[in-house]
Design an enzyme around this catalytic site. Structure first.
Site, short mmCIF file in Angstrom:
data_model
loop_
_atom_site.label_atom_id
_atom_site.label_comp_id
_atom_site.label_asym_id
_atom_site.label_seq_id
_atom_site.Cartn_x
_atom_site.Cartn_y
_atom_site.Cartn_z
N SER A 10 0.80 -1.24 0.00
CA SER A 10 0.00 0.00 0.00
C SER A 10 0.83 1.27 0.00
O SER A 10 0.33 2.34 -0.36
CB SER A 10 -0.95 0.01 1.21
N ARG A 11 2.09 1.17 0.45
CA ARG A 11 2.92 2.39 0.55
C ARG A 11 4.37 2.06 0.20
O ARG A 11 4.76 0.89 0.12
CB ARG A 11 2.85 2.94 1.98
N TYR A 151 14.72 -4.51 15.10
CA TYR A 151 14.57 -4.41 13.64
C TYR A 151 15.73 -5.12 12.95
O TYR A 151 15.52 -5.93 12.03
CB TYR A 151 14.53 -2.92 13.24
P1 NAP Z 1 6.61 2.04 4.62
O1 NAP Z 1 6.57 3.14 3.62
O2 NAP Z 1 6.45 2.36 6.07
O3 NAP Z 1 5.55 0.92 4.18
C1 NAP Z 1 5.42 -0.24 4.95
C2 NAP Z 1 4.41 -1.16 4.31
O4 NAP Z 1 4.32 -2.34 5.11
C3 NAP Z 1 3.03 -0.54 4.23
O5 NAP Z 1 2.46 -0.81 2.98
C4 NAP Z 1 2.28 -1.26 5.35
O6 NAP Z 1 0.90 -1.46 5.05
C5 NAP Z 1 2.96 -2.61 5.35
N1 NAP Z 1 2.75 -3.32 6.60
C6 NAP Z 1 3.23 -3.02 7.83
N2 NAP Z 1 2.79 -3.90 8.73
C7 NAP Z 1 2.00 -4.79 8.06
C8 NAP Z 1 1.26 -5.93 8.44
N3 NAP Z 1 1.22 -6.36 9.71
N4 NAP Z 1 0.58 -6.62 7.49
C9 NAP Z 1 0.61 -6.20 6.19
N5 NAP Z 1 1.30 -5.11 5.77
C10 NAP Z 1 1.98 -4.42 6.71
O7 NAP Z 1 7.99 1.28 4.55
P2 NAP Z 1 9.00 1.01 3.33
O8 NAP Z 1 10.15 1.90 3.54
O9 NAP Z 1 8.30 0.97 2.05
O10 NAP Z 1 9.49 -0.45 3.74
C11 NAP Z 1 9.16 -1.63 3.01
C12 NAP Z 1 10.12 -2.73 3.44
O11 NAP Z 1 11.45 -2.31 3.13
C13 NAP Z 1 10.10 -2.99 4.95
O12 NAP Z 1 10.21 -4.36 5.20
C14 NAP Z 1 11.33 -2.25 5.43
O13 NAP Z 1 11.83 -2.80 6.63
C15 NAP Z 1 12.27 -2.44 4.27
N6 NAP Z 1 13.35 -1.46 4.22
C16 NAP Z 1 13.07 -0.13 4.05
C17 NAP Z 1 14.13 0.77 4.01
C18 NAP Z 1 13.93 2.24 3.83
O14 NAP Z 1 14.91 2.99 3.97
N7 NAP Z 1 12.75 2.73 3.52
C19 NAP Z 1 15.44 0.32 4.17
C20 NAP Z 1 15.67 -1.03 4.35
C21 NAP Z 1 14.61 -1.92 4.37
P3 NAP Z 1 -0.29 -0.67 5.78
O15 NAP Z 1 0.10 0.78 5.81
O16 NAP Z 1 -1.45 -0.96 4.88
O17 NAP Z 1 -0.47 -1.25 7.15
#
Ligand code: NAP
Length: 242
Positions: A10-11, A151
């Site tokens: 979703s995001r 984390y």
């Molecule tokens: P984000 O913008 O906060 O988005 C997180 C997504 O995860 C949202 O779509 C949210 O959905 C979903 N989510 C969270 N809890 C959930 C649950 N219990 N069941 C189903 N969906 C759930 O984060 P992002 O940066 O895109 O991160 C995506 C992935 O990349 C994560 O695993 C994160 O740890 C990893 N990552 C991100 C970064 C970074 O710098 N951004 C770096 C390294 C790794 P809802 O809003 O619908 O609940």
């Protein structure tokens, strides 16, 4: 065309994966949990361009909800070809302040979800003798992050899941890999102020913060590839070189 489930679509990174894979013609189920409005908007925006995707609400930290999500996919499709375990949460706190509830929430959302999801889609992939699982982990699982211990543990666990499952599922022609992003512009990093961002850029050989499209490009490459499995590919501009 191949069938894909993206958790947390979703995001942020998940949204970018969904939009771009859908435009490439993949059949997509976008999983979301709390962001129903955003999920519907992605679905509607794609529909305006003649692209149909499915959206499905499920908290992937819960086994019963994962079951419903995967059953929904198997009712729609004959097989699940690609699973992207992307859903995740982060929490900045001193290790001393971590409660058991914090631990459970982060581990269950980031790691246990990948266990539930992988186990649920495996029978379909094994039956077809073909599959691709991509776990979105993190550089912090590789090098550890101060004030994000749980984390980091969850992401290191994901990478261990990747390596072990790759060995177990390789003979069934199922590839399992991690993408370990560096710092990527999404909501997850909305609390990082400009000064810190500049410091990160200064310490990054490529001199920039990543974009969600950088992760999509790597995922697409892993989907197309036929000889890469058990790897942790870190897309981080050189910020972490291990
Ligand atoms: P984000 O913008 O906060 O988005 C997180 C997504 O995860 C949202 O779509 C949210 O959905 C979903 N989510 C969270 N809890 C959930 C649950 N219990 N069941 C189903 N969906 C759930 O984060 P992002 O940066 O895109 O991160 C995506 C992935 O990349 C994560 O695993 C994160 O740890 C990893 N990552 C991100 C970064 C970074 O710098 N951004 C770096 C390294 C790794 P809802 O809003 O619908 O609940």
């Amino acid at each position: 065309m191949k069938n894909v489930i993206v958790t947390g679509g979703s995001r942020g990174i998940g949204k970018c994966l969904v939009e771009n894979l859908a435009k490439e013609g993949y059949n997509i189920i976008l999983n979301y949990n709390k962001s129903e409005k955003q999920a519907k908007k992605i679905q509607n925006d794609l529909k305006e361009n003649g692209i149909i995707i499915e959206i499905f609400k499920a908290d992937v930290s819960k086994k019963e909800e994962v079951k419903k999500l995967v059953n929904f996919a198997l009712e729609k499709w004959e097989s699940i070809d690609i699973l992207i375990n992307n859903a995740g949460i982060a929490k900045l706190q001193m290790f001393q302040d971590v409660t058991e509830e914090d631990w459970d929430e982060i581990i269950n959302t980031n790691l246990k979800s990948a266990f539930y999801m992988s186990q649920a889609v495996m029978p379909s992939m094994i039956h077809k003798k073909s599959g691709c699982i991509i776990n979105i982990s993190s550089i912090w699982g590789i090098v550890g992050a101060s004030c994000e211990t749980v984390y980091s543990i969850s992401k290191a666990g994901m990478d261990a899941l990747t390596k072990s499952l790759a060995k177990e599922l390789g003979p069934s022609n199922i590839r399992v890999n991690s993408i370990a992003p560096g710092v990527i512009e999404t909501d997850m990093n909305s609390n990082i102020d400009e000064k810190i961002k500049q410091e990160i850029k200064n310490e990054t050989p490529l001199g920039k913060i990543g974009k969600t499209i950088d992760i999509y490009r790597c995922a697409k490459w892993l989907i197309d590839d036929e000889f890469t499995t058990g790897q942790v590919i870190s897309v981080n501009g050189g910020y972490v070189i291990s």
